[in-house]
Design an enzyme around this catalytic site. Structure first.
Site, mmCIF file in Angstrom:
data_model
loop_
_atom_site.group_PDB
_atom_site.id
_atom_site.type_symbol
_atom_site.label_atom_id
_atom_site.label_comp_id
_atom_site.label_asym_id
_atom_site.label_seq_id
_atom_site.Cartn_x
_atom_site.Cartn_y
_atom_site.Cartn_z
ATOM 1 N N SER A 127 0.786 -0.983 0.196
ATOM 2 C CA SER A 127 -0.118 0.010 -0.071
ATOM 3 C C SER A 127 1.216 1.393 -0.325
ATOM 4 O O SER A 127 0.392 2.163 -0.099
ATOM 5 C CB SER A 127 -1.165 0.772 1.012
ATOM 6 O OG SER A 127 0.278 -0.061 2.101
ATOM 7 N N ASN A 168 -2.584 -2.130 13.384
ATOM 8 C CA ASN A 168 -3.565 -2.620 13.362
ATOM 9 C C ASN A 168 -3.908 -0.581 13.956
ATOM 10 O O ASN A 168 -5.201 0.044 13.417
ATOM 11 C CB ASN A 168 -4.845 -3.099 13.584
ATOM 12 C CG ASN A 168 -4.245 -4.436 12.866
ATOM 13 O OD1 ASN A 168 -3.425 -4.540 11.907
ATOM 14 N ND2 ASN A 168 -4.738 -5.906 13.445
ATOM 15 N N THR A 187 -39.955 26.467 -10.949
ATOM 16 C CA THR A 187 -40.639 24.969 -10.831
ATOM 17 C C THR A 187 -40.089 23.689 -12.389
ATOM 18 O O THR A 187 -40.540 24.868 -13.308
ATOM 19 C CB THR A 187 -41.378 24.706 -10.062
ATOM 20 O OG1 THR A 187 -42.449 25.322 -11.323
ATOM 21 C CG2 THR A 187 -41.786 25.147 -8.886
ATOM 22 N N HIS A 188 -39.449 23.019 -12.376
ATOM 23 C CA HIS A 188 -39.689 22.075 -13.388
ATOM 24 C C HIS A 188 -39.634 23.088 -14.844
ATOM 25 O O HIS A 188 -38.736 22.547 -15.982
ATOM 26 C CB HIS A 188 -41.739 21.653 -14.185
ATOM 27 C CG HIS A 188 -42.394 21.224 -12.708
ATOM 28 N ND1 HIS A 188 -42.429 19.756 -12.705
ATOM 29 C CD2 HIS A 188 -43.353 21.852 -11.897
ATOM 30 C CE1 HIS A 188 -43.089 20.161 -11.330
ATOM 31 N NE2 HIS A 188 -43.424 21.425 -11.447
ATOM 32 N N SER A 199 -13.149 25.963 -27.694
ATOM 33 C CA SER A 199 -13.482 25.135 -28.483
ATOM 34 C C SER A 199 -12.388 24.818 -29.305
ATOM 35 O O SER A 199 -11.659 25.977 -30.004
ATOM 36 C CB SER A 199 -14.756 25.254 -29.210
ATOM 37 O OG SER A 199 -14.495 23.960 -30.547
ATOM 38 N N LYS A 208 -16.758 29.643 -29.050
ATOM 39 C CA LYS A 208 -17.399 29.262 -28.148
ATOM 40 C C LYS A 208 -16.999 29.129 -27.363
ATOM 41 O O LYS A 208 -15.262 29.558 -26.926
ATOM 42 C CB LYS A 208 -17.197 27.099 -28.287
ATOM 43 C CG LYS A 208 -17.945 26.305 -29.023
ATOM 44 C CD LYS A 208 -19.348 26.922 -29.269
ATOM 45 C CE LYS A 208 -20.037 25.524 -27.558
ATOM 46 N NZ LYS A 208 -19.609 23.980 -27.757
ATOM 47 N N GLU A 252 -19.019 22.037 -15.617
ATOM 48 C CA GLU A 252 -19.819 21.101 -15.950
ATOM 49 C C GLU A 252 -18.934 20.023 -15.572
ATOM 50 O O GLU A 252 -19.167 18.816 -14.621
ATOM 51 C CB GLU A 252 -19.266 20.711 -17.421
ATOM 52 C CG GLU A 252 -20.298 21.453 -18.601
ATOM 53 C CD GLU A 252 -19.537 21.523 -19.365
ATOM 54 O OE1 GLU A 252 -19.891 21.026 -20.183
ATOM 55 O OE2 GLU A 252 -19.027 21.945 -20.277
ATOM 56 N N TYR A 306 -9.624 -6.392 12.533
ATOM 57 C CA TYR A 306 -9.221 -6.002 12.062
ATOM 58 C C TYR A 306 -8.771 -7.021 10.484
ATOM 59 O O TYR A 306 -9.215 -8.319 10.752
ATOM 60 C CB TYR A 306 -7.521 -5.647 11.904
ATOM 61 C CG TYR A 306 -6.961 -5.151 10.617
ATOM 62 C CD1 TYR A 306 -6.737 -4.054 10.725
ATOM 63 C CD2 TYR A 306 -6.193 -5.860 10.128
ATOM 64 C CE1 TYR A 306 -6.620 -2.757 8.851
ATOM 65 C CE2 TYR A 306 -5.193 -5.573 8.553
ATOM 66 C CZ TYR A 306 -5.687 -4.154 8.765
ATOM 67 O OH TYR A 306 -4.666 -3.926 7.436
HETATM 68 N N1 ARG Z 1 -1.806 -1.487 5.176
HETATM 69 C C1 ARG Z 1 -2.882 -1.571 6.134
HETATM 70 C C2 ARG Z 1 -3.484 -1.161 5.821
HETATM 71 O O1 ARG Z 1 -3.677 -0.260 5.189
HETATM 72 C C3 ARG Z 1 -1.612 -1.729 7.536
HETATM 73 C C4 ARG Z 1 -2.020 -2.603 8.490
HETATM 74 C C5 ARG Z 1 -2.069 -3.970 8.533
HETATM 75 N N2 ARG Z 1 -1.813 -4.727 9.387
HETATM 76 C C6 ARG Z 1 -1.968 -5.904 8.871
HETATM 77 N N3 ARG Z 1 -1.958 -7.238 10.273
HETATM 78 N N4 ARG Z 1 -1.715 -6.713 7.868
HETATM 79 O O2 ARG Z 1 -4.740 -1.422 6.577
#
Ligand code: ARG
Length: 460
Positions: free
Chosen positions: A24, A111, A156-157, A278, A284, A291, A318
């Site tokens: 991650s 965690n 309205t509408h 454009s 334009k 948008e 977790y």
């Molecule tokens: N990268 C993990 C997350 O975003 C961190 C916690 C990971 N804990 C574990 N027991 N693998 O949640």
């Protein structure tokens, strides 16, 4: 040192595809400042509680501060084998201060650490978003102040309905954004609680002081249940829900800007700096910003639905699924801040075309309700008055005449209740001025509403 912090139990290296799949770090590295702030507070608490010596605490905190500076200077090295930001910071600390760095993780788990980081991140973002919404509200008030007597059709509408003043219309958006600011504040109350000290899920046998950590990090309180502390992501869902509602409001405003910038309405002139051209049609001037603001709302909704779906059916406590919380939260936070960044200056620079609004309000029998209300003041039941005026409108359409152009003698053919004072009842200024009910569009009421709005701005 084994490559993995958890490598002790394993006899073989992790497959590369698993590393790539589970990492991650490519997105959670933006949590680094929060991870380090949380770690410093944790180390200081371990020191205060006698779990680390004073010297150990000092070395760990100094090391963490150096790592923070390395990150700020862009010198921090990312290694996908190290999974996430927590492992990166820990590994760097051990590189810098030796095995002692490994003591930082005492009485802590990734965690509770990751839950802490996300809460710290959101606390920052929510404060910035609330400041941005406040600025947007101030811009709306500024524009409204110049248009307390500017009359335009209310719809309205998407059909012209009754005359209103522009300030009233702008203040309707002010109200929506006021609720958004309140919703974010409400959500902040539940974000701003400390999960750290929950350990992996069950708490810790070390004599820690969670309230001290909460105080160091400026949290308003401590989460009461260790399993909930590591498993809860309600606070992130609430942030995304508040964000989705805010984005919906932005999208509605953006839609009106798109419509109003069209030749068909012509109610606004977009500033050149906030319009686009454009590549093929030289004439334009497109409202792309509005948008895209409308379009980006979909991303925020997607983030909300995505996270709710990730959480659905997760057993306590977790689970690695929870790693999927960060990207939608980051994307929504960036999108919302991006919307505010462009909307605030654009709205401040929009020109409202009073002439076009006035012309639009003159056609379309927008004073028909007022003609019926007139008959009511003469004792005619509203339902009959509605019927009578309906026939008068049909007559006007056939003759190509507005209501105020029909002579009294003609009106009296439809009802003997009409008197000479009816003319006064039909002017556009009269129509708005009479709507003095609380919350109505009369300039007198709107001036009061503006005062109240300005007071609401002063409340944090
Ligand atoms: N990268 C993990 C997350 O975003 C961190 C916690 C990971 N804990 C574990 N027991 N693998 O949640």
């Amino acid at each position: 040192m084994p490559t993995k912090a958890w490598g002790g139990r394993f006899g073989a290296a992790t497959d590369k595809t698993v590393e790539a799949f589970t990492a991650s770090i490519h997105f959670d590295q933006r949590l680094a400042p929060y991870d380090i702030a949380g770690s410093i507070a944790h180390a200081q608490m371990l020191g205060k509680c006698g779990i680390l010596s004073r010297a150990e605490t000092g070395a760990i905190v100094a090391g963490l501060k150096e790592i923070h500076d390395e990150i700020v200077r862009g010198e921090f090295k990312i290694d996908p084998a190290l999974e996430d930001i927590h492992m990166h910071v820990e590994r760097r600390l051990i590189e810098k201060i030796g095995a002692l760095g490994g003591k930082l993780h005492t009485a802590r788990s990734r965690n509770d650490q990751v839950a802490l980081d996300l809460r710290l991140f959101l606390r920052d973002v929510i404060r910035k978003i609330r400041t941005g919404i406040l600025e947007l509200q101030a811009v709306l008030i500024g524009q409204a102040e110049a248009h307390v007597e500017t009359i335009l059709p209310g719809y309205t509408h998407v059909q012209r309905a009754q005359p209103i003043v522009l300030a009233h219309h702008l203040l309707a958006y002010f109200e929506m954004f006021q609720r958004d600011r309140e919703r974010f504040a409400d959500c902040l109350g539940r974000v701003n609680l400390l999960p750290l000290g929950a350990g992996a899920l069950a708490g810790t046998p070390f004599p820690i002081d969670r309230h001290y950590v909460a105080k160091l990090l400026g949290f308003a309180g401590v989460l009461a249940n260790s399993e909930d502390a590591v498993a809860d992501r309600d606070f992130a869902v609430e942030f995304l829900a508040a964000g989705a509602i805010f984005a919906m409001h932005v999208s509605r405003l953006a839609e009106e800007l798109v419509l109003w910038a069209s030749a068909e309405f012509g109610f606004i002139e977009l500033p050149d700096a906030f319009a686009t051209g454009s590549s093929i049609m030289p004439q334009k001037k497109n409202p792309d910003v509005a948008e895209l603001a409308r379009g980006k709302t979909g991303r925020v909704y997607g983030a909300l639905i995505g996270l709710l779906t990730t959480l659905k059916g997760l057993p306590l406590a977790y689970n690695r699924d929870l790693q999927e919380d960060k990207e939608p939260v980051f994307d929504a936070a960036d999108t919302i801040r991006g919307l505010l960044a462009v909307l605030i200056p654009m709205l401040a620079a929009v020109t409202f075309r009073k002439d076009r609004m006035r012309a639009a309000v003159a056609d379309g029998y927008l004073n028909a309700t007022d003609l019926a209300d007139y008959l009511v003041t003469k004792g005619v039941p509203f339902r009959s008055a509605h019927e009578i005026v309906g026939r008068i409108v049909r007559h006007g359409i056939e003759k190509g005449r507005r209501l105020e152009e029909l002579p009294l003698s003609v009106l009296r053919r439809f009802s003997p209740a009409f008197r000479a004072d009816v003319a006064r009842h039909l002017t556009l200024d009269g129509c708005v001025a009479r709507r003095q009910s609380f919350g109505g569009t009369s300039p007198a009421r709107v001036a009061e509403a503006l005062k109240t709005a300005r007071r609401a701005l002063r409340r944090p």
